[in-house]
Design an enzyme around this catalytic site. Structure first.
Site, PDB file in Angstrom:
ATOM      1  N   SER A 190       6.008  -4.625  -7.637  1.00 18.95           N
ATOM      2  CA  SER A 190       5.658  -5.797  -6.844  1.00 18.95           C
ATOM      3  C   SER A 190       6.886  -6.240  -6.038  1.00 18.95           C
ATOM      4  CB  SER A 190       5.122  -6.894  -7.759  1.00 18.95           C
ATOM      5  OG  SER A 190       4.367  -7.846  -7.061  1.00 18.95           O
ATOM      6  N   ASP A 425      -5.759  -2.483  -5.225  1.00 18.59           N
ATOM      7  CA  ASP A 425      -4.849  -3.622  -5.214  1.00 18.59           C
ATOM      8  C   ASP A 425      -4.827  -4.226  -3.815  1.00 18.59           C
ATOM      9  OD1 ASP A 425      -2.726  -5.412  -5.369  1.00 18.59           O
ATOM     10  OD2 ASP A 425      -1.187  -3.853  -5.470  1.00 18.59           O
ATOM     11  N   HIS A 450      -2.562  -3.189  -9.277  1.00 16.43           N
ATOM     12  CA  HIS A 450      -1.186  -3.621  -9.043  1.00 16.43           C
ATOM     13  C   HIS A 450      -0.242  -3.193 -10.174  1.00 16.43           C
ATOM     14  CE1 HIS A 450       1.414  -6.070  -6.542  1.00 16.43           C
ATOM     15  NE2 HIS A 450       1.874  -6.720  -7.592  1.00 16.43           N
TER      16      HIS A 450
END
Length: 491
Positions: A190, A425, A450
Site C-alpha cells: 500500500s 483491489d 489489496h
C-alpha cells in the site's frame, strides 16, 4: 506513567479529531495492509516460533536528513525488529529482506506480514522490519502530543525523511553485522509499497530490488482517473440497490423526524446529525469490503449476498442494512464514526494527505454505484490550510519521485522493481499494471485484492495466489543470482 501517557495521547487524538472532523470534509479511502474490520477474516498470523525469534532494537535517528541547522541534528529513537533465524550470514553474502513500515505501528504489521518469514528459509535471508517515523514507538519529540503540536514539529513528518530513515537504519545494520555484501530486498504494501518502489529508485546503492505490493503510485497529479477507485465490481442487483440507496437515504432523512427514524432503521449508536453521517459510513464500508476482498471469505460477496438475498418485499434501505449486518456482524448498534475514530494512524495519515500525499480520488455518477463527489483541489487546499496552517503540495510526489511518463522514465533508468496488484483491489486503478522493462515487472491477479500477496501464506490460499507468490520469488532469485555474479566479476 504508561496509563497517564495513554490518557494524554487519547485526549490529544480526541482534540485533534474533533477539530478535523468539523473542518476536513475530504474522505480519502484508507490505505494500509489490512482492513479495519475483521469480522469475516480468519485470524492467521506468523507462526509463534517466528514471533519468538523477533528481537527489537532502537536506532538513534536524525530528525532532519536534509538540513544543517542546529535543530536538524535533533535525534529520536526509531524502532526496528530483526529475525536472524534463517540467515545464512555475512560470509555467504546472504540477502537481507527489509519490510518498510507505513502509516501504522509495527506491532500491527508483524503478525500478518508473511512475505519475509515465508521466504526467509528458501533465501537464507535476514528479516528486518523498520517502523515509519511518527508511528508506533518511533515518535520524535518524546510523545505524539509534542510531535503533532504545530507546523514546525509536523514538518519533519513526510515520506522523503522516512525513506532516508530506512537508508540510515539499513546501512547501520549492514555495518553492525559486517554484511556490506549482503543484497537488500525492500518490501512494502500500500503506502509502504510506494515507499519500497521509491526507495529502490532513490537508494539503488542500498536496495538491490523492491517488492511494491498494491502501490498506487500513479494516483497523483491526475495521472490516474480520479474515479478509478470507485469502479467496484458487484452483482448487478447489488450495484443497483446501492446506487439507488443514496437518494433514498436523503429522501427518508428529509421527512419530519426523518433523521431519528433513519437512525432507528440502521440501528445507529448515536443520533444522526445529517444524512451525510450514514452515507460517509456506507461509503467507507463498501470501499473497504471491495479493497480487502480476500479469500476465502470474500467479504464483498458476503455483503452483496445479504443485500441480494433479503426477503421479498424488503425495501432499499432494508436491503442495505442487511448488508451492513452481514459485513460488520450482528451488534447492538452501529457506530457511524467507526471509520473515523481518533487513532494514531488516522491523525498521522490526515497530516500526510494534507501535506504531500495528495491523491485526487473522487467519484461521479456515470459509471459508479456511489453518489457524485468529485475531488475539488481548491476546496481540499483550503480545508488543509484551515486545519494545519500549511498549503498541500499536490505536485511534489511526481516532482520528487516521478510519475508523469513513468513507463518511459523507468525504462531508461530504473530496474528491479516488482509492482504486484490484485485487479479486484480498487487501488489497482492507480497501480503499475504492465511490464516496463525486463526487470521492472507487473505481477497481477484477476481475483486478487489489496496487499494479499505479502500477507502470511495459508493452506487455503487459492492456486492463483500461490502462483503469484512463486512468480515474485523467481524474479527475486534472478536478481540475487545476477548480483552474486556481479560481485564475483567486480572483485
Amino acid at each position: 506513567m504508561d496509563t497517564l501517557r495513554s490518557f494524554q495521547l487519547l485526549s490529544l487524538f480526541f482534540l485533534v479529531f474533533t477539530f478535523s472532523a468539523s473542518v476536513f470534509a475530504y474522505n480519502m479511502p484508507r490505505l494500509g495492509t489490512q482492513r479495519k474490520t475483521t469480522q469475516h477474516e480468519p485470524q492467521t498470523t506468523s507462526s509463534i516460533s517466528n514471533l519468538e525469534d523477533l528481537k527489537t532494537y532502537y536506532y538513534t535517528q536524525t530528525l532532519d536528513h536534509f538540513n544543517y541547522r542546529p535543530d536538524s541534528y535533533t535525534t529520536f529513537k526509531q524502532r526496528y525488529v530483526i529475525n536472524s533465524r534463517y540467515w545464512g550470514g555475512a560470509n555467504a553474502s546472504a540477502p537481507i529482506f527489509a519490510y518498510l513500515g507505513a502509516e501504522e505501528s509495527l506491532d500491527d504489521d508483524l503478525p500478518i506480514i508473511g512475505f519475509l518469514s515465508d521466504n526467509a528459509p528458501r533465501f537464507k535471508a535476514l528479516q528486518v522490519y523498520i517502523e515509519h517515523r511518527y508511528y508506533g514507538k518511533s515518535v520524535p519529540f518524546g510523545s505524539m502530543e509534542a510531535a503533532l503540536k504545530n507546523e514546525s514539529t509536523r514538518g519533519y513528518f513526510n515520506s522523503v525523511q522516512a525513506i532516508a530513515d530506512y537508508a540510515a537504519v539499513l546501512l547501520h545494520i549492514k555495518k553492525k553485522l559486517s554484511a556490506e555484501n549482503s543484497p537488500v530486498i525492500v518490501v512494502g504494501g500500500s503506502y509502504g509499497g510506494m515507499l519500497a518502489s521509491w526507495f529502490r529508485l532513490k537508494y539503488p546503492h542500498i536496495a538491490l530490488g523492491a517488492v511494491a505490493s498494491s502501490a498506487p503510485i500513479l494516483y497523483f497529479d491526475t495521472i490516474a482517473p480520479q474515479a478509478g477507485y470507485y469502479s467496484i465490481e458487484t452483482s448487478e442487483s447489488c450495484y443497483k440497490t446501492i446506487r439507488e440507496s443514496w437518494a433514498e437515504i436523503d429522501r427518508f432523512a428529509s421527512k419530519p423526524h426523518g433523521l431519528e427514524a433513519l437512525g432507528k432503521r440502521f440501528n445507529t449508536c448515536n443520533r444522526l446529525n445529517g444524512s451525510v453521517d450514514l452515507k460517509d459510513y456506507l461509503d467507507s464500508l463498501y470501499s473497504e469490503a471491495a479493497q480487502y476482498n480476500h479469500p476465502s471469505t470474500y467479504p464483498l460477496s458476503v455483503l452483496c449476498s445479504a443485500i441480494d438475498g433479503a426477503s421479498v418485499g424488503t425495501d432499499t434501505l432494508g436491503r442495505v442494512y442487511a448488508g451492513v449486518v452481514a459485513y460488520m456482524g450482528n451488534h447492538s448498534c452501529y457506530d457511524m464514526d467507526f471509520y473515523n475514530r481518533p487513532t494514531e494512524t488516522h491523525e498521522g495519515w490526515n497530516w500526510q494527505t494534507c501535506s504531500e500525499m495528495v491523491m485526487p480520488i473522487g467519484h461521479d455518477s456515470k459509471d459508479s454505484m456511489f453518489p457524485p463527489a468529485p475531488f475539488n483541489l481548491n476546496k481540499f487546499i483550503n480545508e488543509c490550510k484551515s486545519l494545519y496552517g500549511v498549503i498541500p503540495q499536490p505536485h511534489w510526489v511526481t516532482t520528487y519521485y516521478g510519475g508523469q511518463d513513468l513507463k518511459l522514465t523507468l525504462h531508461r533508468f530504473g530496474s528491479n522493481i516488482i509492482f504486484s496488484n490484485g485487479l479486484r483491489d480498487p487501488y489497482s486503478s492507480g497501480g503499475v499494471l504492465e511490464n516496463i522493462s525486463e526487470s521492472i515487472l507487473a505481477v497481477t491477479t484477476v481475483n486478487g485484492s489489496h496487499c494479499l500477496d505479502i500477507l502470511v501464506a495459508k493452506p487455503s490460499d487459492p492456486q492463483w495466489l500461490v502462483m503469484q507468490r512463486k512468480t515474485e520469488v523467481k524474479i527475486i532469485e534472478k536478481w540475487i543470482a545476477n548480483y552474486h555474479d556481479d560481485l564475483l566479476a567486480f572483485k
